[in-house]
Design a protein around this motif. Structure first.
Motif, PDB file in Angstrom:
ATOM      1  N   SER A 129       0.853  -1.191   0.000  1.00 27.46           N
ATOM      2  CA  SER A 129       0.000   0.000   0.000  1.00 27.46           C
ATOM      3  C   SER A 129       0.889   1.242   0.000  1.00 27.46           C
ATOM      4  CB  SER A 129      -0.902   0.022   1.239  1.00 27.46           C
ATOM      5  OG  SER A 129      -1.745  -1.108   1.275  1.00 27.46           O
ATOM      6  N   MET A 130       0.555   2.194  -0.858  1.00 25.37           N
ATOM      7  CA  MET A 130       1.319   3.426  -0.937  1.00 25.37           C
ATOM      8  C   MET A 130       0.368   4.616  -0.852  1.00 25.37           C
ATOM      9  SD  MET A 130       4.187   2.626  -3.874  1.00 25.37           S
ATOM     10  CE  MET A 130       4.959   4.234  -3.598  1.00 25.37           C
ATOM     11  N   LEU A 131       0.663   5.538   0.049  1.00 25.80           N
ATOM     12  CA  LEU A 131      -0.148   6.746   0.183  1.00 25.80           C
ATOM     13  C   LEU A 131       0.351   7.779  -0.815  1.00 25.80           C
ATOM     14  CD1 LEU A 131      -2.464   8.000   1.901  1.00 25.80           C
ATOM     15  CD2 LEU A 131      -0.663   9.123   3.248  1.00 25.80           C
ATOM     16  N   MET A 132      -0.554   8.222  -1.692  1.00 27.45           N
ATOM     17  CA  MET A 132      -0.219   9.198  -2.719  1.00 27.45           C
ATOM     18  C   MET A 132      -0.917  10.523  -2.419  1.00 27.45           C
ATOM     19  SD  MET A 132       1.758   7.406  -4.703  1.00 27.45           S
ATOM     20  CE  MET A 132       1.887   8.421  -6.185  1.00 27.45           C
ATOM     21  N   GLU A 133      -0.222  11.610  -2.670  1.00 26.55           N
ATOM     22  CA  GLU A 133      -0.780  12.949  -2.447  1.00 26.55           C
ATOM     23  C   GLU A 133      -0.907  13.674  -3.778  1.00 26.55           C
ATOM     24  OE1 GLU A 133       0.110  17.157  -0.075  1.00 26.55           O
ATOM     25  OE2 GLU A 133       1.587  15.533  -0.039  1.00 26.55           O
ATOM     26  N   ASN A 134      -2.055  14.305  -3.972  1.00 27.87           N
ATOM     27  CA  ASN A 134      -2.264  15.142  -5.146  1.00 27.87           C
ATOM     28  C   ASN A 134      -1.852  16.569  -4.787  1.00 27.87           C
ATOM     29  OD1 ASN A 134      -3.045  16.473  -7.443  1.00 27.87           O
ATOM     30  ND2 ASN A 134      -5.239  16.067  -7.208  1.00 27.87           N
ATOM     31  N   LYS A 135      -0.667  16.944  -5.181  1.00 27.75           N
ATOM     32  CA  LYS A 135      -0.110  18.249  -4.821  1.00 27.75           C
ATOM     33  C   LYS A 135      -0.903  19.406  -5.436  1.00 27.75           C
ATOM     34  CE  LYS A 135       3.713  16.949  -2.574  1.00 27.75           C
ATOM     35  NZ  LYS A 135       4.053  17.372  -1.189  1.00 27.75           N
ATOM     36  N   ALA A 136      -1.623  19.127  -6.528  1.00 27.83           N
ATOM     37  CA  ALA A 136      -2.370  20.187  -7.207  1.00 27.83           C
ATOM     38  C   ALA A 136      -3.820  20.280  -6.729  1.00 27.83           C
ATOM     39  CB  ALA A 136      -2.341  19.953  -8.712  1.00 27.83           C
ATOM     40  N   CYS A 137      -4.174  19.455  -5.753  1.00 25.48           N
ATOM     41  CA  CYS A 137      -5.553  19.432  -5.261  1.00 25.48           C
ATOM     42  C   CYS A 137      -5.870  20.677  -4.451  1.00 25.48           C
ATOM     43  CB  CYS A 137      -5.768  18.180  -4.409  1.00 25.48           C
ATOM     44  SG  CYS A 137      -7.449  17.975  -3.806  1.00 25.48           S
ATOM     45  N   ASP A 138      -7.062  21.242  -4.682  1.00 33.21           N
ATOM     46  CA  ASP A 138      -7.493  22.426  -3.925  1.00 33.21           C
ATOM     47  C   ASP A 138      -7.912  22.054  -2.507  1.00 33.21           C
ATOM     48  OD1 ASP A 138      -7.110  24.048  -6.171  1.00 33.21           O
ATOM     49  OD2 ASP A 138      -9.142  23.672  -6.911  1.00 33.21           O
ATOM     50  N   PHE A 186      -4.187  17.810 -11.226  1.00 38.07           N
ATOM     51  CA  PHE A 186      -3.573  16.586 -10.711  1.00 38.07           C
ATOM     52  C   PHE A 186      -2.059  16.656 -10.794  1.00 38.07           C
ATOM     53  CE2 PHE A 186      -7.816  15.359 -12.054  1.00 38.07           C
ATOM     54  CZ  PHE A 186      -8.256  14.594 -10.994  1.00 38.07           C
ATOM     55  N   ASP A 187      -1.441  16.260  -9.706  1.00 41.65           N
ATOM     56  CA  ASP A 187       0.018  16.137  -9.646  1.00 41.65           C
ATOM     57  C   ASP A 187       0.335  15.158  -8.524  1.00 41.65           C
ATOM     58  OD1 ASP A 187       2.752  16.412  -9.839  1.00 41.65           O
ATOM     59  OD2 ASP A 187       2.820  18.312  -8.722  1.00 41.65           O
ATOM     60  N   PHE A 188       0.220  13.863  -8.817  1.00 41.78           N
ATOM     61  CA  PHE A 188       0.364  12.837  -7.786  1.00 41.78           C
ATOM     62  C   PHE A 188       1.833  12.566  -7.469  1.00 41.78           C
ATOM     63  CE2 PHE A 188      -4.051  11.573  -8.894  1.00 41.78           C
ATOM     64  CZ  PHE A 188      -4.572  11.548  -7.607  1.00 41.78           C
ATOM     65  N   ARG A 189       2.123  12.563  -6.168  1.00 42.54           N
ATOM     66  CA  ARG A 189       3.459  12.227  -5.660  1.00 42.54           C
ATOM     67  C   ARG A 189       3.297  11.313  -4.444  1.00 42.54           C
ATOM     68  NH1 ARG A 189       6.896  16.550  -7.262  1.00 42.54           N
ATOM     69  NH2 ARG A 189       6.020  17.399  -9.204  1.00 42.54           N
ATOM     70  N   VAL A 190       4.344  10.566  -4.117  1.00 44.62           N
ATOM     71  CA  VAL A 190       4.335   9.766  -2.887  1.00 44.62           C
ATOM     72  C   VAL A 190       4.244  10.720  -1.700  1.00 44.62           C
ATOM     73  CG1 VAL A 190       5.610   8.125  -1.457  1.00 44.62           C
ATOM     74  CG2 VAL A 190       5.681   7.926  -3.950  1.00 44.62           C
ATOM     75  N   ALA A 191       3.337  10.435  -0.781  1.00 39.12           N
ATOM     76  CA  ALA A 191       3.108  11.318   0.363  1.00 39.12           C
ATOM     77  C   ALA A 191       4.325  11.393   1.274  1.00 39.12           C
ATOM     78  CB  ALA A 191       1.895  10.849   1.155  1.00 39.12           C
ATOM     79  N   GLU A 192       4.456  12.484   1.973  1.00 38.92           N
ATOM     80  CA  GLU A 192       5.542  12.670   2.932  1.00 38.92           C
ATOM     81  C   GLU A 192       5.369  11.691   4.100  1.00 38.92           C
ATOM     82  OE1 GLU A 192       8.123  14.592   2.521  1.00 38.92           O
ATOM     83  OE2 GLU A 192       7.367  15.402   0.636  1.00 38.92           O
ATOM     84  N   PRO A 193       6.476  11.247   4.698  1.00 34.93           N
ATOM     85  CA  PRO A 193       6.392  10.291   5.809  1.00 34.93           C
ATOM     86  C   PRO A 193       5.483  10.752   6.953  1.00 34.93           C
ATOM     87  CG  PRO A 193       8.655  10.484   5.059  1.00 34.93           C
ATOM     88  CD  PRO A 193       7.876  11.541   4.327  1.00 34.93           C
ATOM     89  N   GLU A 194       5.529  12.043   7.282  1.00 31.03           N
ATOM     90  CA  GLU A 194       4.687  12.524   8.389  1.00 31.03           C
ATOM     91  C   GLU A 194       3.198  12.444   8.039  1.00 31.03           C
ATOM     92  OE1 GLU A 194       6.633  16.197   6.411  1.00 31.03           O
ATOM     93  OE2 GLU A 194       7.179  14.151   7.009  1.00 31.03           O
TER      94      GLU A 194
END
Length: 236
Positions: A129-138, A186-194
């Motif tokens: 499982s990998m947590l992904m963050e959408n950096k461009a999300c409002d 959309f700009d998906f990146r692997v989420a930060e550890p915190e």
């Protein structure tokens, strides 16, 4: 839910058989504790209570270690995240679930070596499982699954995340038209550890989709997992 239940005729409550067994075990522990001292000093009564509590704690720990099949290995300890994951799996009625201890260097081994340790048929059964963050999300949270800041993606170790594919799948959650999000959102990146620790409640590398700290995080599972034979996947 087809799970068998037990009814308490004294107070009218109903509980699952698993819960009833636990209740019986704990009642048995409490009933076997030594009674408090009759008379004597307050210090003696306090010592008796402390000894009883210590005995209870040890017996509960022994029961838990037996449930988790820890054996006599002192390196095997059950923590809060493991309890949370198992509780979520059981509440989801995943009766085919299996829990397995692995060597401490498990993640430094090859996928084939891990397959052998787990007894899996194929390395394609091994998933993560990998947590992904959408950096461009409002949005700053996960309240809207069609426009969530974070997504938990479940995929095979043999595969790699395609951010373009993930973007396409998330965009498709909204019907064509004015409500569908523009690709620039959309700009998906692997989420930060915190953020991983805060939202999943699990350490990086040990994330499971069961028992997330933030239950609003949408979960996306790779379609390829559904074609694996036999129909069984290993998480972790």
């Amino acid at each position: 839910d087809d799970r068998p239940t037990v009814r308490n005729h004294q107070n009218g409550t109903t509980m699952d058989v698993d819960e009833a067994c636990v209740a019986i075990k704990y009642y048995g522990i409490a009933a076997s504790l030594p009674p408090p001292s009759a008379g004597g000093s307050a210090a003696a009564a306090s010592n008796d209570e402390a000894a009883s509590l210590a005995l209870l704690e040890k017996r509960v720990t022994d029961l838990e270690r037996k449930l988790w099949q820890c054996g006599d290995d002192p390196s095997r300890s059950v923590d809060a995240s493991m309890r949370r994951a198992r509780s979520a799996v059981e509440k989801a009625c995943c009766y085919s679930s299996v829990w397995k201890w692995v060597p401490s260097d498990y993640y430094s081994r090859t996928l084939e070596q891990r397959r052998v340790i787990l007894g899996a048929v194929s390395t394609y059964q091994l998933c993560k499982s990998m947590l992904m963050e959408n950096k461009a999300c409002d949005s700053k949270d996960c309240s809207d699954r069609t426009n969530s800041r974070f997504y938990l993606v479940v995929l095979q170790y043999e595969a790699a995340i395609s951010t373009k594919k993930l973007e396409s799948e998330v965009r498709a959650l909204r019907p064509p038209g004015t409500t569908r999000l523009d690709p620039s959102k959309f700009d998906f990146r692997v989420a930060e550890p915190e953020d991983n620790d805060r939202l999943t409640g699990y350490a990086s590398g040990a994330v499971t989709p069961f028992g997330l700290s933030d239950a609003t995080v949408p979960i996306v599972m790779s379609k390829d997992i559904t074609s694996v034979e036999p129909k069984f996947m290993w998480m972790g």
